[in-house]
Design a protein around this motif. Structure first.
Motif, PDB file in Angstrom:
ATOM      1  N   PHE A  73       0.847  -1.201   0.000  1.00  0.00           N
ATOM      2  CA  PHE A  73       0.000   0.000   0.000  1.00  0.00           C
ATOM      3  C   PHE A  73       0.880   1.247   0.000  1.00  0.00           C
ATOM      4  O   PHE A  73       0.660   2.179  -0.784  1.00  0.00           O
ATOM      5  N   ALA A  74       1.885   1.250   0.869  1.00  0.00           N
ATOM      6  CA  ALA A  74       2.760   2.409   0.989  1.00  0.00           C
ATOM      7  C   ALA A  74       3.743   2.509  -0.171  1.00  0.00           C
ATOM      8  O   ALA A  74       3.859   3.551  -0.827  1.00  0.00           O
TER       9      ALA A  74
ATOM     10  N   GLY B  99       1.945   2.135  -3.840  1.00  0.00           N
ATOM     11  CA  GLY B  99       0.991   3.236  -3.945  1.00  0.00           C
ATOM     12  C   GLY B  99       1.685   4.564  -4.184  1.00  0.00           C
ATOM     13  O   GLY B  99       1.278   5.360  -5.039  1.00  0.00           O
TER      14      GLY B  99
ATOM     15  N   GLY C  75      -3.421   1.373  -2.579  1.00  0.00           N
ATOM     16  CA  GLY C  75      -2.520   2.501  -2.320  1.00  0.00           C
ATOM     17  C   GLY C  75      -2.577   3.528  -3.430  1.00  0.00           C
ATOM     18  O   GLY C  75      -2.572   4.742  -3.175  1.00  0.00           O
TER      19      GLY C  75
ATOM     20  N   SER D  33      -5.881   5.395  -3.151  1.00  0.00           N
ATOM     21  CA  SER D  33      -5.840   6.307  -2.003  1.00  0.00           C
ATOM     22  C   SER D  33      -4.972   7.520  -2.306  1.00  0.00           C
ATOM     23  O   SER D  33      -5.296   8.650  -1.914  1.00  0.00           O
TER      24      SER D  33
ATOM     25  N   ALA E  28       2.641   7.398   3.169  1.00  0.00           N
ATOM     26  CA  ALA E  28       3.431   6.177   2.995  1.00  0.00           C
ATOM     27  C   ALA E  28       4.230   5.874   4.261  1.00  0.00           C
ATOM     28  O   ALA E  28       4.324   4.719   4.694  1.00  0.00           O
TER      29      ALA E  28
ATOM     30  N   ILE F 282       1.722   4.582   7.032  1.00  0.00           N
ATOM     31  CA  ILE F 282       1.269   3.205   6.782  1.00  0.00           C
ATOM     32  C   ILE F 282       2.398   2.215   7.060  1.00  0.00           C
ATOM     33  O   ILE F 282       2.173   1.124   7.629  1.00  0.00           O
TER      34      ILE F 282
END
Length: 310
Positions: free
Chosen positions: A142-143, A146, A270, A273, A290, A293
């Motif tokens: 995600f971090a 993303g 990510g 978002s 980032a 997370i």
């Protein structure tokens, strides 16, 4: 073999089509092929070698993927400018075909376990240890992935004249080093959980360093931060895969597939978002998000490691 057929054919058709809708379908199918191939490759790597070399085998396989980033992306962009973007996609499909031929001729037969039903696959989540591991994978992707989606607008928001290519090279080179080195570190330490702690700490630090370097226009620090980010982002997968192999020796393929799926899902969520954060027009929020997370991922992994070691 089926995954490579889907991947190569989808890329080839992407280059030929003139219909935008069909082009999007082909790109999605190429993603399906890549998504099918990655967990099988990692599972095979884990089974083709002795347990003492498992970390290196997983790291080497992930290193092949990072090579695609550090070499494939800039070379593909260059060839697209030199010829056209269709040429780059046709070249990708030919490379996939070459890999297909190599696997057909040289890949040994690996006995597989009885295939799990859909219900049994979802039952994996009942194993709280496995669920915790893949949640950490999700948060890390995600971090890292993303933020990478928006690296161009992030850098240009601080310096509109900056060339993106050097930043991509340093990120990719970091991924190359991290992917290949992490396997040796895991096999040497024999403590993949502890290795991941330091990987996540360094990854979180790289986001803060990137923000500082861009805010104050310190180019060499920005390059260092990109290198660390790429190295730790790519290195994070190998210890997770190593941990999961130990937790699910009777269902390795399914568990590794789940981890890869959560990695892709984390990158996708990510990216979405990040798009929402961009509506604020404040690019500082991207590396800060980032960082936050990744810290959550680090705390979760650390707490779970301490709990399981009691």
């Amino acid at each position: 073999m089926l995954a490579l057929v889907i991947f190569s054919l989808a890329n080839f058709l992407s280059a030929l089509t003139t219909d935008l809708t069909f082009f999007f379908i082909c790109r999605a199918l190429a993603g399906v092929g890549a998504g099918l191939f990655a967990p099988i490759a990692l599972s095979s790597a884990a089974q083709l070698c002795d347990t003492s070399m498992r970390g290196r085998a997983l790291g080497f396989t992930l290193g092949g993927m990072s090579c695609g980033t550090v070499i494939g992306v800039p070379v593909g962009l260059y060839l697209s400018h030199l010829f056209n973007w269709e040429f780059s996609l046709i070249l990708v499909s030919l490379i996939g075909l070459l890999a297909l031929i190599g696997i057909t001729l040289k890949m040994p037969v690996i006995p597989t376990l009885t295939q799990s039903s859909l219900k049994e696959r979802f039952n994996i989540f009942k194993n709280i240890k496995i669920t915790n591991v893949v949640i950490v994978t999700f948060l890390t992707a995600f971090a890292s992935l993303g933020l990478y989606t928006y690296i161009a607008p992030l850098i240009h928001s601080f310096n509109s004249h900056a060339s993106l290519i050097p930043f991509l090279w340093f990120w990719g080179l970091g991924g190359l080093v991290g992917s290949f080195a992490i396997g040796y570190i895991i096999d040497w330490s024999k403590k993949p959980k502890h290795v991941l702690v330091w990987v996540l700490i360094t990854l979180a630090f790289s986001y803060l360093l990137l923000l500082f370097s861009l805010e104050y226009s310190v180019t060499y620090l920005a390059m260092i931060s990109m290198f660390l980010w790429g190295a730790m982002g790519w290195a994070s997968m190998a210890p997770q895969q190593h941990i999961l192999v130990g937790l699910s020796s009777n269902n390795t393929n399914t568990t590794l597939s789940l981890n890869s799926s959560l990695n892709y899902l984390g990158g996708a969520v990510g990216a979405m978002s990040g798009g929402l954060l961009l509506t604020t027009q404040n690019y500082v929020y991207l590396p800060l998000a980032a960082y936050g997370i990744t810290i959550i991922s680090l705390l979760l992994h650390t707490l779970l490691t301490l709990k399981n070691n009691r």
